[in-house]
Structure formats: structure tokens, C-alpha cells
Design an enzyme around this catalytic site. Structure first.
Site: not given
Ligand SMILES: *Cc1c(COP(=O)(O)O)cnc(C)c1O
Length: 873
Positions: A406, A605-606, A611, A716, A720
């Protein structure tokens, strides 16, 4: 511990039953003619008494009221919304159990090969709505609840999220379970039943993240079935002695023994009877209390022992994408893999097949390296308990296990200190050393021949990293112990093959290393979270949702309607209603007023440096500065924008927490600035969760997926958003790339450097740093604004700014200008609302590939080699 109670003691010690039959172990007898015999009692009496499902409104109402009366011991007089939720949930659960029973009996009868999905995280969210929808009974339940004087929406709000996960990895596991059941595949999940899920996030007025425990089991949980009779003893510590009798066997004795108890969660498929199982293990002391300690009069010591047993499944570790080396975490990993494997092997043994047939009946999928101990554990069982030769055992193991990687981020690659592993799992440490020798020696000899004197290569590939202390490299163990290895998007799988597992590809051949691009379940992430859009799609396609939700490529049928103005209006109206739904929720929960006529720009998101929420908040400040510098006339031409953030930071992640603080304090300033507040506002919504995602995602006009190229394995939430007609602002990273390939690059706002440039740029930053003012003047102005104290004490943000000014590992300064340009292109495109809505429709229409049904079928066909096993066929 060898516990012998004084035989003369009066009274009986507590007794425990274990390893007894379970539903799934039962096989019907047949008579001479091969006809199935009724198992017990009078067949007609049984059959007259067996109940069927409650599907019409009348029987649903009866069942709900029956649960109010009996299960809850309440009446119409004292039933509140929470009780009504419980009663409705218990009624739905009855329906699930009937399907679950039929499905499991079918699996037992047909004895197909099964796949087991091992994941330390399952981020399930709420269940009631999903279960009613998958059963096709939501309208009936709604009607019934309505007649009983309640509102279904209120009932749904009563349920707590099952939040046994940190983020994407755990949510992926949940989507895969939904798809496995919907595709009628014999797949079970195995995980841990944490008493505390991911922490609840609170935000202080100063913008500090505070973490509160998540006691999600405080209320009765109707979605699990305790299976107290399904339990296994799990050993830790002790001694491992090799027998040295010419076999590789050893005896592992002593230490601590803990009990793993099963809790089953039903996983309903969509419009099918198939209902799979998620089995979660809870730890408890082996005998309740250690009897020896009673003999010795050590009551407190005995209780202490039991506390340490309970501790194993007490809490989910809240770290995402980092390792932290806690002994209790390694204990969790072994406890869970050992219990799960024991359960699989017991089920396999019921079939009466030779042990060497395991790969024909069992496929084990490792969701990241967390369950890698299943490899040495299976070897231990086969070698020490089943007395197989090492090579035979190794062949069975490597034909049974599959590994999904991952991440390629170095800080996320699991390593465990050899001394810790030796202490906690002495036998497994021996086995890992043996695997390194036997399995690798074959490789290493090949390496020697192919790359003579390449000592570096040997050191790189070893399962043991040298150093003080030595460490076990879990990704290497998972790789050589598996039949196939995959990454989670094309780019990421390439990176796996060319970076962290490159040496293994050169040795074992490329065909073992493959890709399965992640997906999401359209049931939760379209039908459930966006019912209006789902209804519009069914109406437009003239296809029932029971069909297109399981064949998502059918969304392409929407493409011709992009030219239909009435349809476009309906499409836009759905988005508008979803914005209003969110605004009402925010008003009710946080008391804030949101401008629903603005463009909605979402990043949820986290919190993580890779990110790059920082890039986003710095961009917001840039926009604010730009707006402030405009004349009132110029401002009239600006399209209003509302920016949403949500996400949790790991409790020990200092820089991520400063980022939250900056976001909150920027919001406090700009949301009240009379010059700009109608044109730009900003919200940090606390406590990001699956349920919050469900209400936010359908509102987005754009969403941001802006990781440094090469760092986000897939993502992901990008899928969505696009499935719900939101456009994507993103870097050329992870699944963004494949989304753009599917929906058309003209419908995605890409920016930033590409993966191959990243290493060189980092090198430049290290060895030839250029001052920020020179490198990126626009960003320098943003830094000045922050440092001027415009958003409160500038010193608070200094450590965050420093990471960008020096080093800039995640390349904020490199991508800032092109990021601002991409957002300008968004503004421009949004001016042409007709074209924008067309982009939105086209995006949704071309997202078929990203259904997790496609992923799970790829795993079933190309990895696990399993087939659907539908009920009643
Ligand atoms: C989908 C999802 C994630 C994953 O989001 P990414 O943006 O892909 O990292 C994390 N948390 C929740 C609650 C989700 O629903």
C-alpha cells in the site's frame, strides 16, 4: 502455565468449552440413495416453525414492534428515537441472519475454495442504511417506521460509526467486503474487535486537535454476533527449542496464553441472498483468572495478568502511513493472524482433505504487511504440528498467501526489532531466520551466479536489516512468502517493481508482481450517500438500480444526455440539494451558516505532509491576499468559493497538527472579513469519518488530491468524488492518472511536477538551495502574511514554514505556481456553467472502472482462483 488445582479443593474451577462445532462446520448426512437426511427431530414440525424473512411492510412492522416489546423491554409509551433505531436495526439484523445462515450452509455444502481477507482495519461506517438498501427493503422499513411515529432519517443519525480504521486502507477493506458479497464470492474478512476505534477529533478554539476516546461499544451493537464458543488459545513469549532430530521441528512452550474469541459481523451483498462474514477477534484471559495465582494467594497478580490479556484488543493504533514499533502492536498482529489461521485450518480440516491441499481451498490476502506473521505461523503449524518437510511446507505457504503493498514511503515500511520479535515470538524468529537461509539461499545462490560478488545486493534483499538492533523487514518477508504481489494503482505498482522490490523482481521474474487498481463500492458511495442522484440515474437510464449498481459501466448510458438541457438542470439541482443538506447539517451541529450558492471545494483525508493540505491552505491565503488587493468592482466578477477541510492527524504528528491550527485560524480571520467573506470562506469540519464523507462528497464541485507525485499509492476518495460528479484538482499521482484516462483529461485539472522529477528536485533543494523569495515570490508573500501575525501568533506556525523553507521534501515551493494556475483554470471553467455540468455528467458516466466489484473480480480470477458460490444454485 501448568495450572493444577489442589484436587482436594471444594467446588469446581471455572470451565471453558472451546473448539466446538460451529454453524460453518456442519455438514448434512445423506441416506443410501444420496438424499439429504433431516438432521434432527420431526422434519415437518421444524419446517412449519422455521420463519422466513420479513419483507412486506406489515411483517416488518410486526417485527420492529416485537423487538421493542421483547428485546428492548419497552412500549409505545417510553420509546425514544434511540430505542426505535435499536428495534429497526434488530429487525433488519434478523433478515441478515437468515441470509447469512443460508449462505454459510451453502459454502459448507459446496466446499468451494475460499478467500480470506486479513486486514488490521475495517472502516465500516454505519450499517443500518446500507443493510436496508442492499436488501432492497429501505422503502418498506421507511413506511413502517413512519407509521410507528418516527422518521427514518432521525433513526439513521442514531447509529455510531464503526470506525475500526484510520483511513483509506481500512475503508478499502470495507468496500471489498461489500463487493465480495455482492458478487456472491466465498470471502470472509478477519480483523480485530477494538474496544476503542479511531479517536474522536475535537478542535479547540485556538485550532488545536484534541483526541477523545471512541467508546463505540458503549451502546448495544446490533450488528455483531458474539460466538463465545469459537475461541482459540494464542501463545506469547516462552521458549522455542529445536528438536535437532534431523527435522526442522521445534517445541514452543511456556509464556503467556491468551484467548481469542470470535465476533461475527454480517456483510450483506447487494440484491442477493449472499451474506458473508467479517470475523473480529476479541482478546481475553485464558481462564478468566490464573488459578495458580489463587493457589499462591496472589489475587492481584492474577487480575494483572488478565488485564494484559484484555489490553491486546483494547485500542486501534491511530497512526496512518507510519511505523512506531510498539510491542503491543506486534502482539495485536500475532494474536489476530494466529487466531484467523487456526480458524481457517479448523474449517479446512472439516473437509477431510490432506493437508497438502490447503492451496486448493484457501487463499489468504494480506492487506499490507500487518498480517505478514501469517507466513511464519503457517510454517510453524505445517512443520511443528503437521510434521511436514520444510520444502513441502514452504510450497504450501507460498501458494496460499498473496500480498498487497500500500505504500512506498520509507517511514511506512514495517520493520520489527529482532530482539523484540525473539522475546515475544521466539519460534517465529527462528522460522524467519530459516526462511532467510533456505528460501533466500536458493535466491542468493542465483544472485551469486547472476551477480557475482554483489554483496550489497545480498544485504539489500535479506529479511534482516543489519544494525543495532537488527530489524525484520516485513515487506521482504511478505514478498517472498507470497504467490503474487500487487500494488494499488498502475503508477504505484510500477514504483513497487522499480524501487522497494526491484531486487526481488530481478530474481523471481516480473510475472509475480502485478497491479489491481483500487475501487469503491457504488452502493455506499453513490446510492446510499446520494439517493437523489441515484434516482435520477435510474430514471434517465430506464434501468433499475439493482442492475446498474452491480454493472457500473452502464453509467456510460448517461453520456448522450449531456446534450439534454432539462437533464442537465436536474443534474445541477441534485448538487444544489446536496449542498443544502450539508449546510443544514453544519448549521445543526456547528451553528455555522454556509453560502450554498458558492463553488464547493473539498479536501478531506488524513492530515499528512505528503498529501499536502499545506499547499491547499497556502493557496487559500494567496487567494485571500489577491481578493483583498482587488477593487470592489473587480471583486464583483469573482466567483464565490467555499473551501472545506476535514481530516485527523496522528496524535504524535506535530507538523500535521500545526497545519490544522493554521487552517482553523485562517478560517477565523477570513470568514469574518467584510471585504471578502462573501467570496471566500473556509471551514475545518471536525472529526472526519465515513458518515461525514457521505454527506460532504455529494456536494463537491471540485475536490483536491494534490500529493507530491509518487507518494499517494492510489487514493480512493478521488474516486468517490468523481462518481458523484465532482471534478478533480490533482497531481499526476496514484489513481488520479487512471481516473483522468477514464473520464478524459479535459475533465481533470492537473498540475505539478511528475514522479521522475521528484528525486532530482529534492537533490537540488538539498545541495543548491534557492531562497524562497527568488524561487516562488507568490508563496513568499503568503509566508510574509503568516509571519506578520495576520492569523495569530506567527511563532506557532514557524516549524511548519521551516519545513518548506529548508529542505521542502514534499516540494511545495516547486508546485505552488502551477497549483495556483490550476485553480485559476477552475475559476474560468466554472464561468461556463453549461459546460461545467457537462463535465460533471461525463465524469460520473465514465467511472465504471472504479467499482470495487471490478477489483474483487480481478482478485478472484487472477489471484485467489475462486468462483462465485450463490445461494440456492
Ligand atoms: C475514502 C476515505 C478515506 C480515504 O481517502 P483518501 O483521500 O483516498 O486518502 C479516508 N477516510 C475516510 C473516512 C474515507 O471514507
Amino acid at each position: 502455565m501448568t495450572s493444577t488445582i489442589d484436587p482436594k479443593a471444594i467446588g469446581k474451577p471455572p470451565r471453558r468449552r472451546h473448539h466446538v462445532r460451529t454453524l460453518t462446520g456442519y455438514l448434512p448426512d445423506t441416506d443410501e440413495s444420496g438424499k439429504e437426511k433431516w438432521p434432527r427431530g420431526d422434519e415437518k414440525t421444524w419446517k412449519d416453525a422455521i420463519r422466513g424473512p420479513d419483507t412486506d411492510t406489515t411483517s416488518i412492522t410486526k417485527s420492529v414492534v416485537n423487538h421493542v416489546q421483547t428485546s428492548l423491554a419497552r412500549q409505545a409509551y417510553n420509546l425514544d428515537t434511540s430505542g426505535a433505531y435499536q428495534a429497526a436495526a434488530l429487525s433488519v439484523r434478523d433478515n441478515l441472519i437468515l441470509n447469512w445462515n443460508d449462505t454459510q450452509l451453502q459454502y459448507t455444502r459446496k466446499a468451494p475454495k475460499r478467500a480470506y481477507y486479513l486486514s488490521l482495519e475495517f472502516l465500516m461506517g454505519r450499517t443500518l442504511d446500507n443493510a436496508m438498501l442492499n436488501l432492497g427493503l429501505k422503502d418498506n422499513y421507511k413506511e413502517s417506521v413512519d407509521k410507528l411515529g418516527f422518521n427514518m432519517e432521525d433513526l439513521l443519525e442514531q447509529e455510531r460509526d464503526a470506525a475500526l480504521g484510520n483511513g483509506g486502507l481500512g475503508r478499502l477493506a470495507a468496500c471489498y467486503l461489500d463487493s465480495s458479497a455482492s458478487q456472491e464470492l466465498p470471502v470472509w474478512g478477519y480483523g480485530l474487535r477494538y474496544r476503542y476505534g479511531i479517536f474522536q477529533q475535537l478542535i479547540s478554539p485556538e485550532g488545536q486537535q484534541l483526541e477523545a476516546p471512541d467508546p463505540w461499544l458503549e451502546m448495544q451493537n446490533p450488528w455483531e454476533l458474539p460466538r463465545l464458543d469459537v475461541n482459540y488459545e494464542i501463545r506469547f513469549y516462552g521458549q522455542a527449542e529445536r528438536l535437532n532430530d534431523g527435522t526442522p521441528r521445534a517445541h514452543w512452550t511456556g509464556g503467556q496464553e491468551v484467548l481469542a474469541v470470535a465476533y461475527d459481523v454480517m456483510i450483506p451483498g447487494c440484491y442477493t441472498k449472499s451474506t458473508n462474514n467479517l470475523r473480529l477477534w476479541e482478546s481475553k484471559p485464558k481462564r478468566g483468572f490464573d488459578l495458580n495465582s489463587f493457589n499462591a494467594g496472589n489475587y492481584e497478580g492474577a487480575v494483572g495478568e488478565s488485564n494484559s490479556a484484555f489490553a491486546i484488543t483494547s485500542v486501534l493504533y491511530p497512526n496512518d502511513q507510519t511505523t512506531f514499533g510498539k510491542e503491543l502492536r506486534l502482539k495485536q498482529q500475532y494474536f489476530w493472524t494466529a487466531a484467523s489461521l487456526a480458524d481457517m485450518i479448523r474449517r479446512f480440516k472439516n473437509l477431510g482433505k490432506p493437508i497438502t491441499d490447503i492451496p486448493d481451498y484457501i487463499a489468504i490476502q494480506l492487506n499490507d504487511t500487518h498480517p505478514t506473521l501469517v507466513i511464519p505461523e503457517l510454517m510453524r503449524i505445517l512443520v511443528d504440528e503437521e510434521d511436514l518437510d520444510w520444502d513441502v511446507a514452504w510450497k504450501i505457504t507460498t501458494n496460499t498467501v498473496f500480498y498487497t503493498n500500500h505504500t512506498v514511503l520509507p517511514e511506512a515500511l514495517e520493520k520489527w526489532p529482532v530482539p523484540l520479535m525473539e522475546h515475544l515470538l521466539p519460534r517465529h524468529m527462528q522460522i524467519i531466520f530459516d526462511i532467510n537461509m533456505y528460501a533466500l539461499s536458493h535466491f542468493l545462490q542465483t544472485v551469486e551466479r547472476k551477480f557475482p560478488n554483489d554483496r550489497d545486493r545480498l544485504a539489500r534483499m535479506s529479511l534482516i536489516e543489519e544494525g543495532y538492533p537488527q530489524q525484520v523487514r516485513m515487506a521482504h518477508l511478505a514478498c517472498i512468502g507470497s504467490k503474487k504481489v500487487n500494488g494499488v494503482a498502475e503508477l504505484h505498482s510500477d514504483l513497487v517493481r522499480t524501487t522497494i522490490l526491484k531486487d526481488f523482481v530481478e530474481l523471481e521474474g516480473i510475472s509475480k508482481f502485478s497491479n489491481v487498481t483500487n475501487g469503491i463500492t457504488p452502493r455506499r458511495w453513490l446510492d446510499q450517500c446520494n439517493p437523489e442522484l441515484s434516482a435520477l440515474i435510474s430514471k434517465t437510464l430506464k434501468v433499475d438500480k439493482s442492475v446498474w449498481l452491480k454493472d457500473l459501466d452502464r453509467l456510460e448510458g448517461l453520456l448522450p444526455f449531456t446534450e439534454d438541457a432539462a437533464f442537465r438542470e436536474e443534474w445541477a439541482a441534485v448538487k444544489q440539494h446536496n449542498k443544502e443538506r450539508l449546510a443544514a447539517h453544519v448549521k445543526a451541529t456547528l451553528g455555522l451558516d454556509i453560502n450554498t450558492h458558492a463553488m464547493f471545494d473539498v479536501q478531506i483525508k488524513r492530515l499528512h505532509e505528503y498529501k499536502r493540505q499545506t499547499l491547499n491552505i497556502l493557496g487559500v491565503i494567496h487567494r485571500y491576499i489577491t481578493l483583498k488587493a482587488m477593487s470592489p468592482e473587480e471583486r464583483k466578477k469573482v466567483n464565490p468559493r467555499v473551501v472545506f477541510f476535514a481530516g485527523k492527524a496522528a496524535p504524535g504528528y506535530y507538523i500535521a497538527k500545526i497545519t490544522i491550527r493554521l487552517i482553523v485560524n485562517v478560517a477565523n480571520i477570513i470568514n469574518v472579513d467584510p471585504d471578502t467573506k462573501d467570496l471566500l470562506s473556509l471551514y475545518f469540519l471536525p472529526d472526519y469519518s465515513v458518515s461525514l464523507a457521505e454527506i460532504l462528497i455529494p456536494t463537491s464541485d471540485i475536490s483536491q488530491h494534490i500529493s507530491t507525485a509518487g507518494t499517494e499509492a492510489s487514493g480512493t476518495s478521488n474516486m468517490k468524488f468523481c462518481l458523484n460528479g465532482g471534478l478533480l484538482v490533482g497531481t499526476v499521482d496514484g489513481a488520479n492518472i487512471e481516473i483522468a484516462e477514464s473520464v478524459g483529461e479535459e475533465n481533470v485539472f492537473f498540475f505539478g511536477h511528475l514522479t521522475p522529477a521528484v528525486e532530482d528536485l529534492r537533490h537540488e533543494h538539498r545541495y543548491h538551495p534557492v531562497p524562497l523569495e527568488q524561487k516562488c515570490p507568490a508563496l513568499a508573500r503568503v509566508f510574509e502574511k503568516i509571519s506578520s501575525g495576520a492569523f495569530g501568533d506567527a511563532g506557532v506556525y514557524e516549524p511548519l514554514l521551516a519545513t518548506i523553507r529548508t529542505g521542502d521534501y514534499y516540494l511545495i515551493t516547486e508546485d505552488f505556481d502551477s497549483y495556483i494556475q490550476a485553480l485559476a483554470m477552475v475559476d474560468e471553467a466554472y464561468l461556463d456553467r453549461t459546460e461545467w455540468v457537462k463535465k460533471s455528467i461525463r465524469t460520473t458516466a465514465r467511472m465504471g472502472k472504479f467499482s470495487s466489484d471490478r477489483c474483487i473480480m480481478e482478485y478472484a480470477d487472477s489471484y485467489w482462483n475462486i468462483e462465485p458460490c450463490p445461494v440456492g444454485k
